[in-house]
Design an enzyme around this catalytic site. Sequence first.
Site: not given
Length: 120
Positions: A44, A47
């Site tokens: 991600c 993230c």
Amino acid sequence: MKKVVLSILVSAISVFAYENLTIDNFESKIKDKNVIVDFYATWCPPCKILANNLEDFDVIKPDNVEIYKVDIDEQLVLAKKYGVSKLPTLLYFQDGKAIKEYVGVLSKEELLQTTKEDFK
């Protein structure tokens, strides 16, 4: 090419800078503390940005706040238990109870402000 390799290395290191929690140790780690748990995935991109911001925040965070991480791919049971369906998600826990959820990337300044507001 060196910049690309260095960037990937820094991102990988920052993702693993905090202790990863599991279903086995989650409750004991968040008990009787002010805790931020970062629910993330290694694939991600937002993230990774949040991971870098958490590293910056760690330098200025209040002493009574601890940060942990949960890799949702490895700990799907925890993600489901706390209703995490979007990434990145930060859950704030006080004395073992979830008190606040933030979805998306927060800056180090926003992290500092939210901890001041939420951990009274």
